[in-house]
Design a protein around this motif. Structure first.
Motif, PDB file in Angstrom:
ATOM      1  N   THR A  65       0.843  -1.189   0.000  1.00  0.00           N
ATOM      2  CA  THR A  65       0.000   0.000   0.000  1.00  0.00           C
ATOM      3  C   THR A  65       0.879   1.239   0.000  1.00  0.00           C
ATOM      4  O   THR A  65       1.825   1.344   0.790  1.00  0.00           O
ATOM      5  CB  THR A  65      -0.931   0.028   1.230  1.00  0.00           C
ATOM      6  OG1 THR A  65      -1.770  -1.130   1.216  1.00  0.00           O
ATOM      7  CG2 THR A  65      -1.800   1.279   1.233  1.00  0.00           C
ATOM      8  N   GLY A  70      -6.907  -1.384  -5.305  1.00  0.00           N
ATOM      9  CA  GLY A  70      -7.843  -0.388  -4.781  1.00  0.00           C
ATOM     10  C   GLY A  70      -7.232   0.995  -4.721  1.00  0.00           C
ATOM     11  O   GLY A  70      -6.071   1.169  -4.338  1.00  0.00           O
ATOM     12  N   SER A 124      -8.129   4.648  -2.924  1.00  0.00           N
ATOM     13  CA  SER A 124      -9.021   5.175  -1.894  1.00  0.00           C
ATOM     14  C   SER A 124      -8.744   6.637  -1.597  1.00  0.00           C
ATOM     15  O   SER A 124      -7.626   7.128  -1.761  1.00  0.00           O
ATOM     16  CB  SER A 124      -8.906   4.354  -0.606  1.00  0.00           C
ATOM     17  OG  SER A 124      -7.586   4.392  -0.115  1.00  0.00           O
ATOM     18  N   ALA A 184     -13.490   3.798  -1.649  1.00  0.00           N
ATOM     19  CA  ALA A 184     -12.455   3.155  -2.458  1.00  0.00           C
ATOM     20  C   ALA A 184     -13.023   2.676  -3.787  1.00  0.00           C
ATOM     21  O   ALA A 184     -14.145   2.155  -3.840  1.00  0.00           O
ATOM     22  CB  ALA A 184     -11.840   1.980  -1.702  1.00  0.00           C
ATOM     23  N   ASN A 221     -12.467  -0.114  -6.198  1.00  0.00           N
ATOM     24  CA  ASN A 221     -11.801  -1.415  -6.102  1.00  0.00           C
ATOM     25  C   ASN A 221     -11.960  -2.226  -7.386  1.00  0.00           C
ATOM     26  O   ASN A 221     -13.021  -2.215  -8.010  1.00  0.00           O
ATOM     27  CB  ASN A 221     -12.380  -2.213  -4.931  1.00  0.00           C
ATOM     28  CG  ASN A 221     -12.101  -1.539  -3.603  1.00  0.00           C
ATOM     29  OD1 ASN A 221     -11.091  -0.868  -3.438  1.00  0.00           O
ATOM     30  ND2 ASN A 221     -13.004  -1.690  -2.648  1.00  0.00           N
ATOM     31  N   TYR A 244     -14.430   2.121   2.992  1.00  0.00           N
ATOM     32  CA  TYR A 244     -13.342   1.415   3.668  1.00  0.00           C
ATOM     33  C   TYR A 244     -13.149   2.005   5.054  1.00  0.00           C
ATOM     34  O   TYR A 244     -13.537   3.146   5.337  1.00  0.00           O
ATOM     35  CB  TYR A 244     -12.034   1.467   2.873  1.00  0.00           C
ATOM     36  CG  TYR A 244     -11.268   2.764   3.007  1.00  0.00           C
ATOM     37  CD1 TYR A 244     -10.339   2.963   4.038  1.00  0.00           C
ATOM     38  CD2 TYR A 244     -11.472   3.804   2.112  1.00  0.00           C
ATOM     39  CE1 TYR A 244      -9.649   4.154   4.156  1.00  0.00           C
ATOM     40  CE2 TYR A 244     -10.784   4.995   2.227  1.00  0.00           C
ATOM     41  CZ  TYR A 244      -9.880   5.164   3.243  1.00  0.00           C
ATOM     42  OH  TYR A 244      -9.215   6.355   3.374  1.00  0.00           O
ATOM     43  N   THR A 265     -12.159  -3.351   3.451  1.00  0.00           N
ATOM     44  CA  THR A 265     -13.069  -2.835   2.453  1.00  0.00           C
ATOM     45  C   THR A 265     -13.822  -4.014   1.847  1.00  0.00           C
ATOM     46  O   THR A 265     -13.632  -5.158   2.255  1.00  0.00           O
ATOM     47  CB  THR A 265     -12.329  -2.016   1.365  1.00  0.00           C
ATOM     48  OG1 THR A 265     -13.281  -1.377   0.512  1.00  0.00           O
ATOM     49  CG2 THR A 265     -11.409  -2.900   0.535  1.00  0.00           C
TER      50      THR A 265
END
Length: 197
Positions: free
Chosen positions: A58, A95, A97, A119, A121, A147, A169
């Motif tokens: 992430t 994803g 967000s 988000a 996705n 999320y 999420t």
């Protein structure tokens, strides 16, 4: 005497929060990376090799309005284990967000984080195909979902912090090209480091 004790106690309680604010506001902006695991809530068919858990990365960037509130954007990617010759049944999650983050100071350098937002996705699925049957290829389903995230951060230097994060999420999943969508849970868990500037 009671008033003096009350004022001293209030100052003692307020000092850690003030220290956290000063440390945390080394810069109004931050960018960080989190590495850990990602789990997609797949129902694995029997007799197939299924990989609902894999590596997650992430990338998160944010802007602090004050010591408590920040605006964040993030990109999350969970790798897929595709297997060989289509005998696998697994998913790849991506994803994007946008949301808000709230920091509650616990000490001069440690804070608890709460994240909420929306988000976009994308879930890619490689269905399990029996020998001799036609493989439909990778099925991609996109959705917009809320999320939520929780975390614990430690400001170990003026411009650097580390954190432990859990994010949840939902994502839509289509198991056949014309099949109905089902909603599955996507969970990421990891540790990260961030630059505050």
């Amino acid at each position: 005497m009671t008033t003096i004790r009350f004022v001293l106690a209030a100052l003692a309680i307020g000092l850690p929060a003030s220290g956290f604010a000063q440390a945390n506001l080394a810069g109004a902006n931050y960018i960080g990376v989190v590495v850990g695991t990602g789990k997609v809530g797949l129902n694995c068919p029997s007799g197939t090799r299924c990989s609902p858990v894999d590596t997650n990365r992430t990338l998160r960037a944010g802007h602090r309005f004050n010591e408590s509130w920040a605006f964040e954007v993030a990109y999350a990617h969970t790798d897929a284990d595709w297997g060989v010759l289509g005998y696998n049944y697994s998913a790849e999650f991506v994803g994007f967000s946008v949301g808000a983050a709230y920091t509650l100071p616990l000490s001069a350098s440690v804070g608890a984080l709460v994240r909420v937002g929306g988000a976009s996705n994308e879930l890619k699925l490689q269905p399990a195909v029996a020998f001799g049957q036609s493989n439909p290829g990778t099925l991609t389903t996109r959705s917009v979902k809320p999320y939520v995230g929780l975390g614990l951060s430690w400001q170990f230097a003026r411009h650097w912090s580390t954190s432990f994060n859990v994010d949840l999420t939902r994502a839509d999943l289509r198991e056949t090209p014309n099949g109905s969508k089902q909603s599955v849970t996507v969970r990421t868990l990891g540790a990260g480091i961030a630059l505050n500037f």
